[in-house]
Design a protein around this motif. Structure first.
Motif, PDB file in Angstrom:
ATOM      1  N   TRP A 199       0.910  -1.167  -0.046  1.00 33.31           N
ATOM      2  CA  TRP A 199       0.072   0.053   0.103  1.00 33.31           C
ATOM      3  C   TRP A 199       0.769   1.368  -0.076  1.00 33.31           C
ATOM      4  N   PHE A 200       1.890   1.157   0.556  1.00 29.17           N
ATOM      5  CA  PHE A 200       2.934   2.354   0.605  1.00 29.17           C
ATOM      6  C   PHE A 200       3.433   2.698  -0.667  1.00 29.17           C
ATOM      7  N   THR A 201       3.867   1.804  -1.423  1.00 27.07           N
ATOM      8  CA  THR A 201       4.264   2.008  -2.822  1.00 27.07           C
ATOM      9  C   THR A 201       3.125   2.587  -3.513  1.00 27.07           C
ATOM     10  N   CYS A 202       1.726   2.350  -3.470  1.00 27.81           N
ATOM     11  CA  CYS A 202       0.805   2.649  -4.037  1.00 27.81           C
ATOM     12  C   CYS A 202       0.655   4.204  -3.530  1.00 27.81           C
ATOM     13  N   VAL A 203       0.543   4.388  -2.397  1.00 31.32           N
ATOM     14  CA  VAL A 203       0.537   5.811  -1.924  1.00 31.32           C
ATOM     15  C   VAL A 203       1.426   7.003  -2.573  1.00 31.32           C
ATOM     16  N   VAL A 204       2.801   6.362  -2.453  1.00 25.90           N
ATOM     17  CA  VAL A 204       3.863   7.240  -3.195  1.00 25.90           C
ATOM     18  C   VAL A 204       3.423   7.372  -4.807  1.00 25.90           C
ATOM     19  N   TYR A 205       2.993   6.287  -5.231  1.00 25.58           N
ATOM     20  CA  TYR A 205       2.738   6.522  -6.843  1.00 25.58           C
ATOM     21  C   TYR A 205       1.460   7.746  -6.805  1.00 25.58           C
ATOM     22  N   LEU A 206       0.714   7.656  -5.985  1.00 18.44           N
ATOM     23  CA  LEU A 206      -0.551   8.814  -6.089  1.00 18.44           C
ATOM     24  C   LEU A 206       0.089  10.041  -5.744  1.00 18.44           C
ATOM     25  N   LEU A 207       0.911  10.191  -4.890  1.00 17.11           N
ATOM     26  CA  LEU A 207       1.806  11.402  -4.428  1.00 17.11           C
ATOM     27  C   LEU A 207       2.464  12.131  -5.608  1.00 17.11           C
ATOM     28  N   PHE A 208       3.054  11.226  -6.317  1.00 12.46           N
ATOM     29  CA  PHE A 208       3.719  11.617  -7.407  1.00 12.46           C
ATOM     30  C   PHE A 208       3.102  11.650  -8.875  1.00 12.46           C
ATOM     31  N   GLY A 209       1.677  11.604  -8.633  1.00 11.89           N
ATOM     32  CA  GLY A 209       0.876  11.919  -9.716  1.00 11.89           C
ATOM     33  C   GLY A 209       0.978  10.898 -10.840  1.00 11.89           C
ATOM     34  N   GLY A 210       1.344   9.518 -10.383  1.00 12.84           N
ATOM     35  CA  GLY A 210       1.647   8.464 -11.384  1.00 12.84           C
ATOM     36  C   GLY A 210       2.971   8.473 -12.197  1.00 12.84           C
ATOM     37  N   GLN A 211       3.768   9.518 -12.059  1.00 12.68           N
ATOM     38  CA  GLN A 211       5.132   9.510 -12.527  1.00 12.68           C
ATOM     39  C   GLN A 211       6.187   8.303 -12.001  1.00 12.68           C
ATOM     40  N   VAL A 212       5.962   7.418 -12.876  1.00 12.48           N
ATOM     41  CA  VAL A 212       6.784   6.125 -12.368  1.00 12.48           C
ATOM     42  C   VAL A 212       8.269   6.314 -12.099  1.00 12.48           C
ATOM     43  N   THR A 213       9.129   7.072 -12.943  1.00 12.07           N
ATOM     44  CA  THR A 213      10.371   7.334 -12.690  1.00 12.07           C
ATOM     45  C   THR A 213      10.476   8.028 -11.412  1.00 12.07           C
ATOM     46  N   ARG A 214       9.999   9.199 -11.117  1.00 14.23           N
ATOM     47  CA  ARG A 214      10.083   9.810  -9.818  1.00 14.23           C
ATOM     48  C   ARG A 214       9.904   8.627  -8.685  1.00 14.23           C
ATOM     49  N   THR A 215       8.661   7.978  -8.853  1.00 11.21           N
ATOM     50  CA  THR A 215       8.579   7.143  -7.882  1.00 11.21           C
ATOM     51  C   THR A 215       9.407   6.027  -7.303  1.00 11.21           C
ATOM     52  N   ARG A 216      10.127   5.570  -8.532  1.00 15.57           N
ATOM     53  CA  ARG A 216      11.288   4.490  -8.198  1.00 15.57           C
ATOM     54  C   ARG A 216      12.332   5.331  -7.728  1.00 15.57           C
ATOM     55  N   GLN A 217      12.673   6.371  -8.202  1.00 18.93           N
ATOM     56  CA  GLN A 217      13.941   7.043  -7.680  1.00 18.93           C
ATOM     57  C   GLN A 217      13.506   7.276  -6.155  1.00 18.93           C
ATOM     58  N   PHE A 218      12.419   7.728  -5.746  1.00 25.44           N
ATOM     59  CA  PHE A 218      12.055   7.993  -4.459  1.00 25.44           C
ATOM     60  C   PHE A 218      12.265   6.863  -3.476  1.00 25.44           C
ATOM     61  N   LEU A 219      11.459   5.622  -3.938  1.00 22.39           N
ATOM     62  CA  LEU A 219      11.443   4.485  -3.145  1.00 22.39           C
ATOM     63  C   LEU A 219      12.964   4.038  -2.934  1.00 22.39           C
ATOM     64  N   THR A 220      13.730   4.246  -4.068  1.00 19.28           N
ATOM     65  CA  THR A 220      15.136   3.599  -4.041  1.00 19.28           C
ATOM     66  C   THR A 220      15.895   4.232  -2.842  1.00 19.28           C
ATOM     67  N   THR A 221      15.857   5.682  -2.929  1.00 14.80           N
ATOM     68  CA  THR A 221      16.508   6.529  -1.920  1.00 14.80           C
ATOM     69  C   THR A 221      16.014   6.085  -0.504  1.00 14.80           C
ATOM     70  N   LEU A 222      14.715   6.219  -0.617  1.00 16.21           N
ATOM     71  CA  LEU A 222      13.975   5.812   0.875  1.00 16.21           C
ATOM     72  C   LEU A 222      14.434   4.668   1.497  1.00 16.21           C
ATOM     73  N   SER A 223      14.542   3.441   0.619  1.00 14.25           N
ATOM     74  CA  SER A 223      14.982   2.171   1.256  1.00 14.25           C
ATOM     75  C   SER A 223      16.159   1.994   1.954  1.00 14.25           C
ATOM     76  N   THR A 224      17.072   3.104   1.854  1.00 17.27           N
ATOM     77  CA  THR A 224      17.982   3.143   2.430  1.00 17.27           C
ATOM     78  C   THR A 224      18.042   3.571   4.129  1.00 17.27           C
ATOM     79  N   THR A 225      17.238   4.184   4.306  1.00 18.82           N
ATOM     80  CA  THR A 225      16.904   4.743   5.613  1.00 18.82           C
ATOM     81  C   THR A 225      16.270   4.004   6.952  1.00 18.82           C
ATOM     82  N   LEU A 226      16.421   4.282   7.916  1.00 14.02           N
ATOM     83  CA  LEU A 226      15.736   3.504   9.099  1.00 14.02           C
ATOM     84  C   LEU A 226      14.205   3.900   9.036  1.00 14.02           C
ATOM     85  N   THR A 227      13.740   5.011   8.259  1.00 12.15           N
ATOM     86  CA  THR A 227      12.311   5.323   8.233  1.00 12.15           C
ATOM     87  C   THR A 227      11.566   4.389   7.394  1.00 12.15           C
ATOM     88  N   SER A 228      12.432   3.854   6.484  1.00 11.02           N
ATOM     89  CA  SER A 228      11.502   2.982   5.509  1.00 11.02           C
ATOM     90  C   SER A 228      11.172   1.853   6.083  1.00 11.02           C
TER      91      SER A 228
END
Length: 599
Positions: A407-436
């Motif tokens: 569900w989180f990936t879907c929420v990020v997808y909605l936040l980025f207005g369906g822009q798949v490239t920016r969604t991928r970049q954001f998830l890749t960066t976030l995945s390195t943090t404790l918050t993820s």
């Protein structure tokens, strides 16, 4: 005891004491002994904690706890009381809503079924079931959760011919189903495994007379479940039809009943305004003029808090991208990044529970709120979810046959207005943090960065850390709320874990979901805990009222949160951070990483 907290449950599991603890609890409960010398109530609360992990629910089923609960409810519903020597069906069964004994038995059963991870594990394990036999005057009692599902919850007119009190059993089965499907993960599993939407629509068709659905408790309950299950939205985005009351029974029911695959428009609320990108444009202009990373990180955090005080703020994604960028410059990565840029799809895709239905729900929700273009193809999100799942599985201890919907990936997808490239970049960066590990519920499932004995148990950092911290803060800051949960026999960790796993979809309106993601990504998992505490503070009056009515479990799990706005509770969260932030950050940083345990 240890079994009454999420972290204590983890220690029992690690010490191989969970089965002994549950056996001892069951023996004392059968003897009607108090929990302790000074504590009269608490068995239901401990059971609700224990079922938070699959091993706990499996142990409860092995020791006979589940069998006793199901048999008790079966006798009350079918025969109006405990086993009697004369096998005569009662002529006036107890009222399902006002009979205290029946309600208590039903609540006890629901307490052990509300955890998706545990229920999924049990239902995926083969069990023998006892079918209903029309030739028998009195049907055999259910023996396990599979029997409960097919004998009480998923009953139709054919099974009804075998029951003495079909109408009562049907209402109770639908009430239990309503609670179960209020969890989005369970909804997708039931759609995938039992085709639950078609089942409910078929039952609606069977209740028609002269082409119209007969309005009764069962058809109204099915209608409520269908509306909640076929469209996402908070209280300002969709209408949940009411149940029948004495007042509504005396006049025409004001809503169109759901009897087709398409949702009647009377249940949808049009968005008040279209999203505006002016805040993101202003933020981008400010970024172009800023050069100092140190001053910018401090400025960004101040800007985040200021943005959360502005109800109509729309620049969430730009802020999150910038915060992540400078956070990683200040502190090293905690986890290795997931590899979403790998275009090799030769490996077998993991099976995601309810993937097609979940993607359809998300895209329809995004299009309706003007977050996505009207021409958005659900297949785009479908492929993104598959790629994310493959990348997450590559970091697991062992491959699993079936994984949860993300569900989180879907929420990020909605936040980025369906822009798949920016969604991928954001998830890749976030995945390195404790918050993820906290905000992204599937990030550390069975992950190789976590100790294997913890990861393989079904325990997650969201459960044994974040939910544990929420309970600790509740005891200090909202003792009345903590007491209401305990008296009601429901662990607050169940509620907040469900909120976090679904990223508050179907609980809050979209703007509040966006604020939640923004403040947690920018301020860390401490604010995920504080956000949940603030939400419970907002619900305090409602929780205390329903605890006195013995309906807290039903209200908190089924109903969306109304009237919550982050700006009204931001100062409260900041105050809690000053008082408890040091303790919470220390607890949340301890996530049982495998590299730490090996040293």
């Amino acid at each position: 005891g240890f079994a009454s907290t999420p972290k204590g449950l983890m220690f029992l599991y690690q010490g191989y004491m969970l089965d002994q603890c549950i056996d001892y609890l069951y023996q004392r409960k059968c003897k009607k002994l108090q929990v302790s010398k000074t504590q009269k109530f608490g068995y239901g609360y401990m059971v609700s904690q224990i079922v938070g992990i699959p091993a706990g629910l499996q142990a409860l089923e092995r020791c006979g706890f589940i069998r006793q609960l199901s048999q008790n409810l079966w006798w009350l519903l079918e025969n109006g009381g405990p086993p009697a020597p004369v096998e005569v069906p009662v002529t006036q069964p107890p009222d399902p809503y006002f009979e205290g004994v029946v309600l208590k038995a039903m609540t006890s059963l629901i307490q052990v079924l509300i955890s998706y991870d545990s229920l999924h594990c049990i239902l995926e394990t083969p069990h023998s079931t006892v079918p209903l036999d029309p030739a028998l005057f009195r049907q055999p009692e259910p023996l396990n959760i599979h029997d409960i599902l097919h004998r009480i919850i998923l009953i139709d007119s054919f099974k009804g011919q075998c029951l003495m009190n079909f109408d009562i059993m049907q209402i109770f089965g639908l009430r239990i189903l309503s609670i179960l499907l209020s969890c989005l993960d369970t909804l997708l599993y039931f759609v995938d495994t039992y085709d639950i939407i078609s089942y409910l629509l078929r039952c609606q068709e069977e209740s028609q007379v002269d082409g119209k659905i007969v309005i009764d408790d069962a058809s109204i309950e099915r209608n409520r479940i269908l509306v909640r299950s076929t469209v996402l939205g908070g209280y300002t985005e969709k209408v949940i039809p009411p149940r029948l009351t004495k007042e509504t029974m005396s006049r025409d029911y004001p809503y169109t009943l759901f009897d087709k695959a398409e949702l009647p428009p009377c249940y949808l609320i049009s968005p008040s305004s279209n999203p505006d990108t002016k805040d993101e444009v202003k933020l981008s202009a400010m970024l172009m003029t800023e050069t100092s990373s140190d001053s910018w990180l401090d400025k960004t955090r101040s800007f985040v808090l200021a943005a959360c005080r502005k109800p109509s703020f729309t620049g969430h994604v730009g802020l999150m991208e910038v915060v992540l960028k400078y956070q990683l410059q200040e502190s090293p990565a905690i986890f290795p990044p997931i590899k979403l840029d790998d275009t090799d799809r030769s490996t077998t895709d993991p099976k995601i529970s309810g993937l097609q239905y979940g993607c359809r729900l998300i895209v329809e929700y995004g299009v309706r709120l003007n977050l996505l273009p009207p021409t958005t193809d659900p297949q785009t999100l479908h492929q993104l979810c598959q790629d994310v799942a493959r990348a997450l599985c590559a970091q697991q201890h062992s491959q699993t046959d079936k994984i949860k919907f993300d569900w989180f990936t879907c929420v990020v997808y909605l936040l980025f207005g369906g822009q798949v490239t920016r969604t991928r970049q954001f998830l890749t960066t976030l995945s390195t943090t404790l918050t993820s590990g906290y905000i992204w519920s599937t990030r550390l499932l069975n992950n190789s960065n976590i100790k294997q004995e913890i990861a393989s148990s079904g325990l997650t950092v969201v459960h044994y850390n974040a939910c544990h911290c929420v309970e600790r803060v509740l005891q200090k800051a909202l003792p009345k709320v903590a007491c209401a949960f305990r008296i009601s026999g429901m662990s607050p960790s169940h509620l907040v874990k469900r909120w976090m796993s679904s990223c508050f979809l179907n609980i809050l309106p979209w703007n509040e979901i966006a604020n939640y993601v923004l403040i947690v990504v920018s301020e860390g998992p401490v604010y995920q805990v504080l956000y949940c505490v603030a939400l419970l503070k907002h619900l305090e009056t409602r929780l205390l009222h329903h605890s006195t009515q013995h309906s807290l479990l039903y209200d908190t799990l089924e109903e969306p949160v109304e009237g919550f706005v982050l700006v009204n509770y931001l100062d409260y969260m900041l105050t809690l951070d000053r008082e408890l932030g040091v303790m919470l950050r220390k607890d949340l940083a301890d996530i049982n990483m495998s590299c730490v345990g090996d040293k």
